[in-house]
Design a protein around this motif. Sequence first.
Motif, PDB file in Angstrom:
ATOM      1  N   ARG A 168      17.668 -65.189  60.963  1.00  0.00           N
ATOM      2  CA  ARG A 168      18.462 -66.409  60.863  1.00  0.00           C
ATOM      3  C   ARG A 168      18.844 -66.602  59.396  1.00  0.00           C
ATOM      4  O   ARG A 168      18.165 -66.084  58.503  1.00  0.00           O
ATOM      5  CB  ARG A 168      17.646 -67.620  61.313  1.00  0.00           C
ATOM      6  N   SER A 169      19.903 -67.369  59.145  1.00  0.00           N
ATOM      7  CA  SER A 169      20.285 -67.682  57.769  1.00  0.00           C
ATOM      8  C   SER A 169      20.037 -69.167  57.518  1.00  0.00           C
ATOM      9  O   SER A 169      19.661 -69.904  58.422  1.00  0.00           O
ATOM     10  CB  SER A 169      21.750 -67.316  57.547  1.00  0.00           C
ATOM     11  N   ILE A 170      20.234 -69.579  56.267  1.00  0.00           N
ATOM     12  CA  ILE A 170      20.084 -71.000  55.930  1.00  0.00           C
ATOM     13  C   ILE A 170      21.417 -71.695  56.204  1.00  0.00           C
ATOM     14  O   ILE A 170      22.436 -71.362  55.608  1.00  0.00           O
ATOM     15  CB  ILE A 170      19.707 -71.184  54.438  1.00  0.00           C
ATOM     16  N   GLU A 171      21.364 -72.646  57.094  1.00  0.00           N
ATOM     17  CA  GLU A 171      22.582 -73.387  57.449  1.00  0.00           C
ATOM     18  C   GLU A 171      22.855 -74.499  56.445  1.00  0.00           C
ATOM     19  O   GLU A 171      24.001 -74.825  56.138  1.00  0.00           O
ATOM     20  CB  GLU A 171      22.369 -73.979  58.850  1.00  0.00           C
ATOM     21  N   ARG A 172      21.775 -75.060  55.916  1.00  0.00           N
ATOM     22  CA  ARG A 172      21.924 -76.226  55.049  1.00  0.00           C
ATOM     23  C   ARG A 172      20.629 -76.447  54.272  1.00  0.00           C
ATOM     24  O   ARG A 172      19.544 -76.257  54.817  1.00  0.00           O
ATOM     25  CB  ARG A 172      22.193 -77.433  55.953  1.00  0.00           C
ATOM     26  N   ILE A 173      20.790 -76.829  53.002  1.00  0.00           N
ATOM     27  CA  ILE A 173      19.628 -77.191  52.173  1.00  0.00           C
ATOM     28  C   ILE A 173      19.546 -78.716  52.129  1.00  0.00           C
ATOM     29  O   ILE A 173      20.564 -79.387  51.950  1.00  0.00           O
ATOM     30  CB  ILE A 173      19.812 -76.669  50.722  1.00  0.00           C
ATOM     31  N   VAL A 175      12.195 -69.107  47.421  1.00  0.00           N
ATOM     32  CA  VAL A 175      12.406 -67.955  48.315  1.00  0.00           C
ATOM     33  C   VAL A 175      13.903 -67.726  48.519  1.00  0.00           C
ATOM     34  O   VAL A 175      14.728 -68.610  48.281  1.00  0.00           O
ATOM     35  CB  VAL A 175      11.728 -68.136  49.698  1.00  0.00           C
ATOM     36  N   GLN A 176      14.193 -66.530  48.960  1.00  0.00           N
ATOM     37  CA  GLN A 176      15.566 -66.133  49.241  1.00  0.00           C
ATOM     38  C   GLN A 176      15.637 -65.794  50.735  1.00  0.00           C
ATOM     39  O   GLN A 176      14.816 -65.025  51.241  1.00  0.00           O
ATOM     40  CB  GLN A 176      15.869 -64.875  48.409  1.00  0.00           C
ATOM     41  N   VAL A 177      16.592 -66.404  51.438  1.00  0.00           N
ATOM     42  CA  VAL A 177      16.821 -66.071  52.854  1.00  0.00           C
ATOM     43  C   VAL A 177      18.262 -65.602  52.938  1.00  0.00           C
ATOM     44  O   VAL A 177      19.187 -66.402  52.741  1.00  0.00           O
ATOM     45  CB  VAL A 177      16.604 -67.289  53.785  1.00  0.00           C
ATOM     46  N   GLY A 178      18.474 -64.318  53.168  1.00  0.00           N
ATOM     47  CA  GLY A 178      19.835 -63.783  53.106  1.00  0.00           C
ATOM     48  C   GLY A 178      20.398 -64.035  51.716  1.00  0.00           C
ATOM     49  O   GLY A 178      19.771 -63.681  50.718  1.00  0.00           O
ATOM     50  N   THR A 184      20.909 -66.996  50.408  1.00  0.00           N
ATOM     51  CA  THR A 184      20.616 -68.361  49.954  1.00  0.00           C
ATOM     52  C   THR A 184      19.229 -68.490  49.351  1.00  0.00           C
ATOM     53  O   THR A 184      18.237 -68.037  49.940  1.00  0.00           O
ATOM     54  CB  THR A 184      20.749 -69.352  51.133  1.00  0.00           C
ATOM     55  N   ARG A 185      19.188 -69.100  48.176  1.00  0.00           N
ATOM     56  CA  ARG A 185      17.915 -69.358  47.515  1.00  0.00           C
ATOM     57  C   ARG A 185      17.464 -70.767  47.883  1.00  0.00           C
ATOM     58  O   ARG A 185      18.238 -71.717  47.842  1.00  0.00           O
ATOM     59  CB  ARG A 185      18.137 -69.240  45.994  1.00  0.00           C
ATOM     60  N   VAL A 186      16.191 -70.891  48.234  1.00  0.00           N
ATOM     61  CA  VAL A 186      15.631 -72.213  48.529  1.00  0.00           C
ATOM     62  C   VAL A 186      14.527 -72.485  47.513  1.00  0.00           C
ATOM     63  O   VAL A 186      13.538 -71.763  47.449  1.00  0.00           O
ATOM     64  CB  VAL A 186      15.073 -72.304  49.972  1.00  0.00           C
ATOM     65  N   GLU A 187      14.747 -73.515  46.727  1.00  0.00           N
ATOM     66  CA  GLU A 187      13.827 -73.873  45.649  1.00  0.00           C
ATOM     67  C   GLU A 187      12.712 -74.771  46.174  1.00  0.00           C
ATOM     68  O   GLU A 187      12.805 -75.316  47.268  1.00  0.00           O
ATOM     69  CB  GLU A 187      14.586 -74.683  44.584  1.00  0.00           C
ATOM     70  N   THR A 192      13.517 -63.566  58.024  1.00  0.00           N
ATOM     71  CA  THR A 192      13.013 -62.693  56.971  1.00  0.00           C
ATOM     72  C   THR A 192      13.331 -63.383  55.652  1.00  0.00           C
ATOM     73  O   THR A 192      14.462 -63.834  55.447  1.00  0.00           O
ATOM     74  CB  THR A 192      13.692 -61.310  57.020  1.00  0.00           C
ATOM     75  N   LEU A 193      12.324 -63.508  54.810  1.00  0.00           N
ATOM     76  CA  LEU A 193      12.540 -64.136  53.505  1.00  0.00           C
ATOM     77  C   LEU A 193      11.819 -63.340  52.435  1.00  0.00           C
ATOM     78  O   LEU A 193      10.872 -62.603  52.707  1.00  0.00           O
ATOM     79  CB  LEU A 193      12.081 -65.592  53.522  1.00  0.00           C
TER      80      LEU A 193
END
Length: 288
Positions: free
Chosen positions: A13-18, A215-218, A220-223, A240-241
């Motif tokens: 899956r990817s990040i749809e929204r932060i 972390v990085q998902v695809g 997109t970086r999530v802080e 997968t991250l």
Amino acid sequence: MNTATQATLHQSRSIERIVQGIATSDGAGVSLTRVLTGKLQRRLDPFLMLDAFGSDDPDDYIAGFPDHPHRGFETITYMLHGRMRHRDSAGHEGLLQNGGMQWMVAGRGAIHSEIPEQEEGVMEGFQLWLNLPAQTKMAEPWYRDFPSETIPQYVTQNGVTVRVIAGSSNGVAGAMTREITEPLYLDIHVPAGAEFSSAIPQTHNAFIYVYRGAVQVGDTRVEAQRMGILSNTEGADGITLTATEDARLILIAGKPLNEPIVQYGPFVMNTQQEISQALDDFRSGRFA
Ligand code: CO
């Protein structure tokens, strides 16, 4: 500790929204970040709320949550650091501390208090609200405490440590299993540069919340202190991250109920009439 081989996914899956949480306070003045707010209840069905609390200033937590009611859902309180005493109107009492978790099914109603049992040091953790299906909203209330050592944990070959609070991950069954909403709740520690994968059923809504590192998902970086809502991409069978730096996060997923959600404070029912009934029952002392 268990070791586990990570799932090989077909597609992540990817990040749809932060989402950045909203700083607020609740109870008798506990400072917290409301990460999952009312506006996301439909998108993240069956989850109703996620609060993150974390402070080393006692003024932020000392007042705790004096007696208050709940009806119509479940609360899952996961304490990373700290000590909190729980008491309810049925005479139950428990201590939630360092790495422990409490699972409460409020059902038709419980009145309880959650009061810190420390006057200094760090208090850090999460409270998640999980909706109940219409047919069990008025069930008998119950709860169970899970001290830290009773929460199943595994480590992967590349050094990722996973605590399985609910559901199952990479073949390891968690502390709790719930039917209908089938919640998955993982606390994951990924060393810098390591990759982690876990299956997530395609029917489930899912999100991550990073509380240390990034972390990085695809693409997109999530802080840290950010929630990443995971897309419900057709054909994506998990996540997968990669940790861009030493990272800690929770991963939460559940099967949507697709039922009407009517919330009034600590009561979450399906209709306005049921909310009126809850208020009436509470005011006339019919909560156990
Ligand atoms: Co409560």
